[in-house]
Structures are given as C-alpha cells and as structure tokens.
Design a protein around this motif. Structure first.
Motif, PDB file in Angstrom:
ATOM      1  N   ASN A 160       0.918  -1.087   0.054  1.00 10.33           N
ATOM      2  CA  ASN A 160      -0.018  -0.024   0.000  1.00 10.33           C
ATOM      3  C   ASN A 160       0.836   1.306  -0.039  1.00 10.33           C
ATOM      4  O   ASN A 160       1.608   1.337   0.945  1.00 10.33           O
ATOM      5  CB  ASN A 160      -0.983   0.139   1.320  1.00 10.33           C
ATOM      6  N   PHE A 161       0.621   2.072  -0.855  1.00 13.25           N
ATOM      7  CA  PHE A 161       1.210   3.349  -0.964  1.00 13.25           C
ATOM      8  C   PHE A 161       0.490   4.534  -0.531  1.00 13.25           C
ATOM      9  O   PHE A 161      -0.738   4.446  -0.742  1.00 13.25           O
ATOM     10  CB  PHE A 161       1.837   3.662  -2.607  1.00 13.25           C
ATOM     11  N   VAL A 211      -1.041   8.404  -0.014  1.00 20.58           N
ATOM     12  CA  VAL A 211      -1.553   9.088  -1.066  1.00 20.58           C
ATOM     13  C   VAL A 211      -0.491  10.023  -1.283  1.00 20.58           C
ATOM     14  O   VAL A 211      -0.534  10.293  -2.806  1.00 20.58           O
ATOM     15  CB  VAL A 211      -2.808   9.790  -0.372  1.00 20.58           C
ATOM     16  N   LYS A 226       1.436   8.533  -4.374  1.00 19.40           N
ATOM     17  CA  LYS A 226       0.792   8.184  -5.516  1.00 19.40           C
ATOM     18  C   LYS A 226       0.824   9.796  -6.301  1.00 19.40           C
ATOM     19  O   LYS A 226       0.903   9.578  -7.590  1.00 19.40           O
ATOM     20  CB  LYS A 226      -0.783   7.824  -5.115  1.00 19.40           C
ATOM     21  N   GLU A 227       0.386  10.709  -5.510  1.00 15.99           N
ATOM     22  CA  GLU A 227       0.224  12.070  -6.190  1.00 15.99           C
ATOM     23  C   GLU A 227       1.674  12.270  -6.683  1.00 15.99           C
ATOM     24  O   GLU A 227       1.750  13.061  -7.843  1.00 15.99           O
ATOM     25  CB  GLU A 227      -0.133  13.031  -5.162  1.00 15.99           C
ATOM     26  N   ALA A 235       3.806  10.612  -7.765  1.00 17.97           N
ATOM     27  CA  ALA A 235       4.404   9.585  -8.907  1.00 17.97           C
ATOM     28  C   ALA A 235       3.587  10.074 -10.214  1.00 17.97           C
ATOM     29  O   ALA A 235       4.174  10.447 -11.355  1.00 17.97           O
ATOM     30  CB  ALA A 235       4.073   8.285  -8.583  1.00 17.97           C
ATOM     31  N   VAL A 236       2.256  10.386  -9.940  1.00 17.57           N
ATOM     32  CA  VAL A 236       1.637  11.044 -10.994  1.00 17.57           C
ATOM     33  C   VAL A 236       2.062  12.304 -11.527  1.00 17.57           C
ATOM     34  O   VAL A 236       2.016  12.468 -12.851  1.00 17.57           O
ATOM     35  CB  VAL A 236      -0.071  11.190 -10.555  1.00 17.57           C
ATOM     36  N   CYS A 242       6.960   0.514  -7.667  1.00 13.75           N
ATOM     37  CA  CYS A 242       5.777  -0.279  -7.880  1.00 13.75           C
ATOM     38  C   CYS A 242       5.530  -0.561  -9.265  1.00 13.75           C
ATOM     39  O   CYS A 242       6.643  -0.680 -10.363  1.00 13.75           O
ATOM     40  CB  CYS A 242       4.469   0.804  -7.677  1.00 13.75           C
ATOM     41  N   THR A 260       0.327  -0.679 -12.200  1.00 14.52           N
ATOM     42  CA  THR A 260      -0.089   0.148 -10.964  1.00 14.52           C
ATOM     43  C   THR A 260      -0.434   1.581 -11.278  1.00 14.52           C
ATOM     44  O   THR A 260      -1.297   2.039 -11.055  1.00 14.52           O
ATOM     45  CB  THR A 260       0.325  -0.156  -9.700  1.00 14.52           C
ATOM     46  N   LEU A 261       1.011   2.270 -11.637  1.00 16.59           N
ATOM     47  CA  LEU A 261       1.140   3.504 -11.874  1.00 16.59           C
ATOM     48  C   LEU A 261       0.369   3.880 -13.100  1.00 16.59           C
ATOM     49  O   LEU A 261      -0.280   4.978 -12.951  1.00 16.59           O
ATOM     50  CB  LEU A 261       2.450   3.789 -12.062  1.00 16.59           C
ATOM     51  N   TRP A 307      -3.216   4.681 -11.684  1.00 16.76           N
ATOM     52  CA  TRP A 307      -3.147   5.887 -10.846  1.00 16.76           C
ATOM     53  C   TRP A 307      -3.193   7.163 -11.689  1.00 16.76           C
ATOM     54  O   TRP A 307      -4.159   8.232 -11.493  1.00 16.76           O
ATOM     55  CB  TRP A 307      -1.833   6.037  -9.965  1.00 16.76           C
ATOM     56  N   SER A 356     -12.661   9.542  -8.385  1.00 10.79           N
ATOM     57  CA  SER A 356     -12.560   8.719  -7.171  1.00 10.79           C
ATOM     58  C   SER A 356     -13.836   9.135  -6.097  1.00 10.79           C
ATOM     59  O   SER A 356     -14.350   7.937  -5.446  1.00 10.79           O
ATOM     60  CB  SER A 356     -11.440   9.233  -6.461  1.00 10.79           C
TER      61      SER A 356
END
Length: 107
Positions: free
Chosen positions: A6-7, A9, A12-13, A15-16, A42, A46-47, A50, A66
C-alpha cells in the motif's frame, strides 16, 4: 506470489505528477510510466491506473471520479445491508405467523 504494497496518497500523487512533468521527455506515456514506476518501486501497471484515475478526477478523461467510486461503494454496501435486514425480517415474520397459526385459538 508478491504481496500487495500500500502506497500513501502522497507517494501516488508525486508519482502521477512526475509522469505528467516528464511526459515530453519520452517517446510515449508508457515509457515515462515504466521509468517512474521503477524509481518508486511499484509495478508499471499500478502507476498507469493511478495516472488514468487522476486524469478522470481532473476531467481529462471520461470515467468515474474517485469521489463517485467511493459513493457507489458506499451505496452498494448500504443496499447489501438493507437486503440482509429485509431477509431477516421476512424470516422472522414467517416464523411468528406460523407460530400464531399453530397456537390453539381461545374461544
């Protein structure tokens, strides 16, 4: 088989954001995704998901945001709970109705 990681938030943000910022430096979005995914640890798929979800959230791509996905999940959970409650009430009603029929009448 590898266990799920689990990454946060924030990761994730970030990486995006990295994918979006460096998109013009690569020949395709997939190449950027593979590069960034390797750096943050990751899977590229998965990316990619995202990135696609972020595009939906910002209105750049058709699909559910979301917030809409969360609302649908909550509503589905509520429907499931209400159906279970209705089934319990239906069985209880049938049980008590049968018990009332089996009882001798007082005349």
């Amino acid at each position: 088989m590898k266990t799920a990681t689990n990454f946060s938030v924030g990761v994730k943000e970030r990486a995006v954001r990295l994918v979006r910022e460096h998109q013009d430096e690569y020949e395709s979005q997939w190449a950027v995704i593979c590069s960034v995914a390797m750096k943050i640890g990751c899977a590229a798929e998965t990316l990619r998901r995202w990135v696609r979800q972020a595009e939906c959230d910002h209105g750049e791509r058709a699909g559910l945001t979301s917030a809409e996905r969360e609302r649908i999940k909550a509503l589905e959970r509520e429907v499931r709970e209400l159906r279970q409650a209705n089934e319990i009430l239906r069985k209880a009603s049938a049980y008590f109705a049968q018990a009332a029929l089996d009882r001798p009448s007082k005349r």
